[in-house]
Design a protein around this motif. Structure first.
Motif, PDB file in Angstrom:
ATOM      1  N   SER A 273      -5.532   3.894  10.237  1.00  0.00           N
ATOM      2  CA  SER A 273      -6.243   4.629   9.197  1.00  0.00           C
ATOM      3  C   SER A 273      -6.457   3.745   7.965  1.00  0.00           C
ATOM      4  O   SER A 273      -7.537   3.717   7.373  1.00  0.00           O
ATOM      5  CB  SER A 273      -5.446   5.878   8.837  1.00  0.00           C
ATOM      6  N   LEU A 274      -5.419   3.019   7.614  1.00  0.00           N
ATOM      7  CA  LEU A 274      -5.487   2.117   6.469  1.00  0.00           C
ATOM      8  C   LEU A 274      -6.551   1.034   6.685  1.00  0.00           C
ATOM      9  O   LEU A 274      -7.231   0.602   5.757  1.00  0.00           O
ATOM     10  CB  LEU A 274      -4.115   1.464   6.303  1.00  0.00           C
TER      11      LEU A 274
ATOM     12  N   GLU B  99      -1.493  -1.011  -4.049  1.00  0.00           N
ATOM     13  CA  GLU B  99      -2.728  -0.230  -4.048  1.00  0.00           C
ATOM     14  C   GLU B  99      -2.429   1.152  -3.461  1.00  0.00           C
ATOM     15  O   GLU B  99      -1.706   1.257  -2.468  1.00  0.00           O
ATOM     16  CB  GLU B  99      -3.739  -0.967  -3.167  1.00  0.00           C
TER      17      GLU B  99
ATOM     18  N   PHE C 247       0.856  -1.187   0.000  1.00  0.00           N
ATOM     19  CA  PHE C 247       0.000   0.000   0.000  1.00  0.00           C
ATOM     20  C   PHE C 247       0.887   1.230   0.000  1.00  0.00           C
ATOM     21  O   PHE C 247       1.910   1.260   0.687  1.00  0.00           O
ATOM     22  CB  PHE C 247      -0.858   0.068   1.272  1.00  0.00           C
TER      23      PHE C 247
ATOM     24  N   ARG D 120      -3.615   4.377  -1.484  1.00  0.00           N
ATOM     25  CA  ARG D 120      -4.640   4.833  -0.541  1.00  0.00           C
ATOM     26  C   ARG D 120      -4.409   6.303  -0.205  1.00  0.00           C
ATOM     27  O   ARG D 120      -3.267   6.762  -0.198  1.00  0.00           O
ATOM     28  CB  ARG D 120      -4.591   4.013   0.747  1.00  0.00           C
ATOM     29  N   VAL D 121      -5.511   6.998   0.109  1.00  0.00           N
ATOM     30  CA  VAL D 121      -5.433   8.434   0.328  1.00  0.00           C
ATOM     31  C   VAL D 121      -5.784   8.766   1.776  1.00  0.00           C
ATOM     32  O   VAL D 121      -6.798   8.288   2.300  1.00  0.00           O
ATOM     33  CB  VAL D 121      -6.380   9.168  -0.642  1.00  0.00           C
ATOM     34  N   GLY D 122      -4.958   9.555   2.411  1.00  0.00           N
ATOM     35  CA  GLY D 122      -5.211  10.009   3.781  1.00  0.00           C
ATOM     36  C   GLY D 122      -6.360  11.010   3.807  1.00  0.00           C
ATOM     37  O   GLY D 122      -7.003  11.274   2.790  1.00  0.00           O
ATOM     38  N   ALA D 123      -6.629  11.555   4.974  1.00  0.00           N
ATOM     39  CA  ALA D 123      -7.796  12.443   5.070  1.00  0.00           C
ATOM     40  C   ALA D 123      -7.503  13.645   5.957  1.00  0.00           C
ATOM     41  O   ALA D 123      -8.336  14.097   6.733  1.00  0.00           O
ATOM     42  CB  ALA D 123      -9.008  11.661   5.562  1.00  0.00           C
TER      43      ALA D 123
ATOM     44  N   TYR E 213       0.300   4.929   1.184  1.00  0.00           N
ATOM     45  CA  TYR E 213      -0.656   5.806   1.867  1.00  0.00           C
ATOM     46  C   TYR E 213      -0.203   7.243   1.644  1.00  0.00           C
ATOM     47  O   TYR E 213       0.766   7.704   2.242  1.00  0.00           O
ATOM     48  CB  TYR E 213      -0.696   5.454   3.356  1.00  0.00           C
TER      49      TYR E 213
ATOM     50  N   ARG F 117      -0.920  11.398   1.502  1.00  0.00           N
ATOM     51  CA  ARG F 117      -1.797  12.410   2.098  1.00  0.00           C
ATOM     52  C   ARG F 117      -2.651  13.082   1.021  1.00  0.00           C
ATOM     53  O   ARG F 117      -2.229  13.242  -0.125  1.00  0.00           O
ATOM     54  CB  ARG F 117      -0.969  13.428   2.881  1.00  0.00           C
ATOM     55  N   SER F 118      -3.860  13.473   1.448  1.00  0.00           N
ATOM     56  CA  SER F 118      -4.806  14.033   0.474  1.00  0.00           C
ATOM     57  C   SER F 118      -4.367  15.408  -0.020  1.00  0.00           C
ATOM     58  O   SER F 118      -4.863  15.885  -1.042  1.00  0.00           O
ATOM     59  CB  SER F 118      -6.202  14.128   1.087  1.00  0.00           C
TER      60      SER F 118
END
Lengths: 505, 156
Positions: free
Chosen positions: A270-271, A251, A211, A253-256, A213, A215-216
């Motif tokens: 968070s993941l 994959e 993954f 993934r986007v933080g929030a 991860y 940040r948005s």
């Protein structure tokens, strides 16, 4: 004819998209055969947008380019001409290992990547046993580039030896520290190197899933990494890795928007779809990480450095650096600085050289007052500590930390009490709330600094005591390291904490 | 992005797209916000049922992260970086200027619904601050005059 215009977020923020339109229009008007390549940034942010034109004499740069400059660039009489980009002193003085391809290649061209040494490391790693792969990383001396500096090879070995039906490689691309942008630059400028590094980590540990991860706040990096993963999958780099029989896929993934998710255990929560609260250690993520399974959590730069270690050999990498800080570090020179950008160099350069010789001092032209090294949890280093060599242990001895190697320069107008207050305020906003010293301490810290500002001298002692409690009692680096900027501001600039008092009296 | 109250069917379709993932909750919430401009309250029990977790747990996740909204934002979202690197080149004065111009504080939406203004802690543009994000457009070296233009373009 090839014309390079970066699609790096910093270049875009400084107008690169307008330049692309103007260059396209000029190409059409002149009816010439030219191709625009959206490369990564060379890291000389003060020259962005930096346009490069491929000529017989190498790549000639122009920057910072405005729309009005485009016509004269084509005519050949632009006053923004910089000559051969790689001869610009800021660039020529670097040792680029991790960032060797960034700015040079088309980031989404796998053939361009391979033509510049890409996949050589992976092909070599495929022929090795998992143990040998881990040993190579150990020999290189690579340490976690996220800030903690933990030896990468030892972490990998723990995961390699852990029992688990499924193992994971998690790339921490939650680069929230102010003054840092190396992760962003490499994801935008050379995404395949991160992918290759993650696959090698998979080979070393028998992990099959990765993954990233991100940040948005990094929409461009997210887009670039997603595109690169699709290309890598189609080309058989991901999946059945280069037909080796090893499976690995990634994959994105986007933080929030939670800073604390840069901490590895909150990132894992968070993941998994939980609140990004910190987990107590042990158990180590290496043994019980994502979904309770063995997991490598590494920073972007750590993983992106792995391919060059396998391409050139561990010893080649380890020969750079200083003491136990081996190899190179992409140092990000930021804030109020004349020549801001990314400067990759072997560990050991004195801080003052980075700020004054490489960075050229402040952008405002005023004297440098302090630099904050290592993000919002890093200490403010005064000019009197500028002889400190850039290395993990060296900074530790001077009461600081290098963190993710961001340097933020402040001129003499900086309000150090205000910066100390901001550090506490930031911690209060971003605290995950799990442990008391961080959750309550940060709020009390803001209040206590306000008391000092209002002239209450007795509050200095309370603040010092509070910082001790946060340092010793917090679960993670957010609460534990917030005292670094606060106490370094207080200790190095005591007059700013007492002038406030005198003014009030 | 529509701002009408989304139907349970539309919410359900969005949730279903992510159920095959390991740890699907954040991707679901991001997608809901992308589709509807916010995470509707009515989505909470639907997500809880699909993921077999408590409603309180879902609510806890939604409210933990700064990114997720429980109501639509203004037509344009202007984010100003407040982190140290941008502060070193005048971000505080820029923020004060913008907030004074709009007559409010962080997270406010202008009465005409055109602009929501928010702080952000680092956009990775630390060598060309102060940095601003206007919807999905990044801008570096923003000064007060440029901020006035941005706010005017967004219909302040």
């Amino acid at each position: 004819m090839k014309i390079y215009i970066p699609r790096d977020a910093a270049a875009k923020a400084l107008g690169a998209e307008r330049i692309v339109k103007a260059v396209e229009a000029e190409i059409k008007e002149r009816g010439i055969d030219a191709q625009i390549i959206r490369n990564g940034s060379r890291g000389m942010i003060w020259l962005e947008p930096l346009v490069e034109v491929e000529t017989a004499e190498g790549r000639v740069g122009y920057g910072p380019v405005t729309v009005a400059d485009v016509k004269s660039i084509f005519k050949g009489d632009s006053d923004k001409a910089l000559g051969d980009v790689e001869q610009i002193p800021f660039f020529a003085a670097q040792t680029r290992l991790t960032f060797a391809r960034v700015g040079k290649i088309d980031p989404l061209s796998l053939s361009d990547y391979e033509a510049h040494g890409g996949l050589v490391g992976l092909r070599r790693a495929i022929t090795m046993s998992a143990e040998a792969v881990v040993d190579e990383v150990k020999t290189s001396g690579l340490r976690g580039r996220g800030g903690a500096g933990f030896p990468t090879g030892i972490k990998w070995d723990t995961v390699r030896l852990a029992q688990g039906e499924k193992k994971y490689i998690v790339c921490n691309a939650d680069e929230g520290d102010s003054g840092t942008f190396a992760d962003r630059m490499i994801m935008e400028g050379d995404p395949f190197t991160l992918i290759e590094g993650m696959i090698i980590a998979g080979l070393a540990t028998h992990a099959t899933k990765g993954f990233v991860y991100i940040r948005s706040e990094y929409p461009d990096a997210i887009e670039q990494m997603e595109a690169a993963c699709v290309i890598a999958r189609d080309a058989g780099v991901l999946g059945n890795v280069l037909n080796s029989g090893h499976q690995f896929d990634i994959e994105i993934r986007v933080g929030a928007g939670a800073y604390v998710c840069g901490e590895e255990t909150s990132l894992l929560n968070s993941l998994e779809g939980k609140r990004g609260t910190v987990r107590a250690k042990p158990p180590l993520p290496a043994l019980q990480g994502f979904m309770g399974r063995p997991t490598v959590v590494n920073n972007v730069i750590s993983l992106a450095t792995v391919p060059v270690i396998f391409e050139k050999g561990a010893q080649h990498y380890a020969d750079f650096g200083l003491g136990r800080s081996k190899g190179t570090m992409p140092i990000q020179i930021a804030g109020n600085v004349k020549f801001g950008g990314l400067f990759e160099t072997a560990f050991g350069m004195p801080l003052g050289d980075l700020v004054n010789k490489i960075g050229g001092g402040t952008a405002s032209g005023r004297p440098v007052k302090a630099v904050q090294v290592g993000g919002p949890l890093g200490a403010y280093m005064p000019v009197s500590k500028f002889d400190t060599p850039f290395g993990y242990e060296d900074f530790d001895q001077k009461g600081g930390l290098i963190g993710h190697a961001g340097i933020v320069v402040f001129d003499d107008t900086a309000d150090m009490l205000g910066m100390a207050r901001f550090a506490m305020e930031f911690c209060a906003v971003e605290s995950c709330g799990k442990c008391t010293p961080c959750r309550i301490g940060a709020v009390r810290g803001v209040e206590t600094i306000d008391r000092i500002a209002a002239g209450d001298n007795s509050a200095v002692e309370i603040l010092t005591d509070l910082c001790e409690t946060m340092k010793d009692g917090s679960l993670c680096a957010l609460g534990g390291f917030t005292p670094f900027p606060v106490m370094s501001a207080l200790q190095n600039f005591p007059e700013e904490f007492s002038t406030a008092k005198e003014a009030a009296e | 992005m529509t701002q009408a109250q989304p139907t349970p069917e539309a919410i359900g379709e969005t949730i279903a797209r992510h159920l095959h993932l390991e740890g699907p909750l954040l991707p679901i919430l991001h997608d809901l916000q992308h589709e509807f401009g916010f995470v509707p309250e009515t989505a909470v029990p639907l997500i809880a049922a699909e993921l077999n977790i408590g409603r309180a747990e879902v609510h806890g996740v939604v409210s933990f992260y700064h990114d997720f909204r429980d109501a639509p934002a203004g037509k344009h979202v202007v984010k100003i970086c407040r982190a140290e690197a941008c502060q070193s080149v005048g971000a505080n004065a820029l923020s004060d200027h913008a907030l004074a111009k709009l007559g409010g504080d962080w997270h406010m939406t202008t009465p005409n619904g055109n602009i929501t203004i928010e702080p952000v802690y680092c956009l990775g543009l630390c060598a060309c601050g102060p940095a601003v994000l206007v919807d999905d457009q990044l801008e570096g070296r923003v000064d007060a005059a440029r901020m006035d233009e941005i706010l005017a373009e967004c219909g302040a």
